[in-house]
Motif scaffolding. Structure first.
Motif, short mmCIF file in Angstrom:
data_model
loop_
_atom_site.label_atom_id
_atom_site.label_comp_id
_atom_site.label_asym_id
_atom_site.label_seq_id
_atom_site.Cartn_x
_atom_site.Cartn_y
_atom_site.Cartn_z
N ALA A 1 -3.27 7.03 5.89
CA ALA A 1 -4.28 6.00 6.19
C ALA A 1 -3.92 4.69 5.53
CB ALA A 1 -5.66 6.47 5.73
N SER A 2 -3.44 4.74 4.31
CA SER A 2 -3.04 3.53 3.60
C SER A 2 -1.88 2.85 4.30
CB SER A 2 -2.67 3.88 2.16
OG SER A 2 -2.14 2.76 1.50
N SER B 1 -3.02 1.17 7.52
CA SER B 1 -3.76 -0.04 7.21
C SER B 1 -2.80 -1.16 6.81
CB SER B 1 -4.74 0.24 6.06
OG SER B 1 -5.37 -0.94 5.67
N ARG B 2 -1.80 -0.84 6.00
CA ARG B 2 -0.82 -1.84 5.57
C ARG B 2 -0.03 -2.38 6.76
NH1 ARG B 2 0.90 -3.79 0.94
NH2 ARG B 2 3.03 -4.48 0.73
N ALA C 1 -1.08 -2.62 9.83
CA ALA C 1 -1.98 -3.50 10.59
C ALA C 1 -2.08 -4.87 9.92
CB ALA C 1 -3.36 -2.86 10.72
N ILE C 2 -2.18 -4.87 8.60
CA ILE C 2 -2.25 -6.14 7.85
C ILE C 2 -0.96 -6.92 8.04
CG2 ILE C 2 -2.30 -7.13 5.53
CD1 ILE C 2 -4.21 -4.78 4.79
#
Length: 98
Positions: A37-38, A41-42, A44-45
């Motif tokens: 998940a991390s 998310s990274r 996507a950022i």
């Protein structure tokens, strides 16, 4: 007039976390899912940052120590875009300081 209804609170017994070998597997699985998940998310950022950098002018990029090629390389999807951009910026700063 409506009657007043009192609700009883229901106390549920929580099952404890598993113990023994199953606990180790459960903990490892939770850690793995958190890392995935991390990472998502990274990514996507990083994609958002690269898109914002891509619309900046060459002058704006130069102000933050980057060139257009850096943004194109970061957008290629190979590796972590933020680490690549920071490394390129720091490389240029180091060359100027020498």
């Amino acid at each position: 007039m409506t009657p007043i209804v009192h609700r009883q609170t229901v106390h549920r017994t929580l099952t404890p976390f598993p113990t023994g070998p199953l606990a180790k597997v459960s903990t490892a699985l939770r850690r793995l899912l958190a890392q995935i998940a991390s990472g998502l998310s990274r990514q996507a950022i990083n994609r958002r940052v690269v898109r914002k950098l891509a619309v900046m002018s060459d002058r704006e990029l130069k102000d933050i120590g980057l060139v257009r090629q850096d943004v194109e390389d970061a957008g290629s999807g190979v590796g972590d875009a933020s680490l690549l951009l920071l490394a390129r910026r720091d490389e240029r700063r180091g060359a100027r300081a020498s």
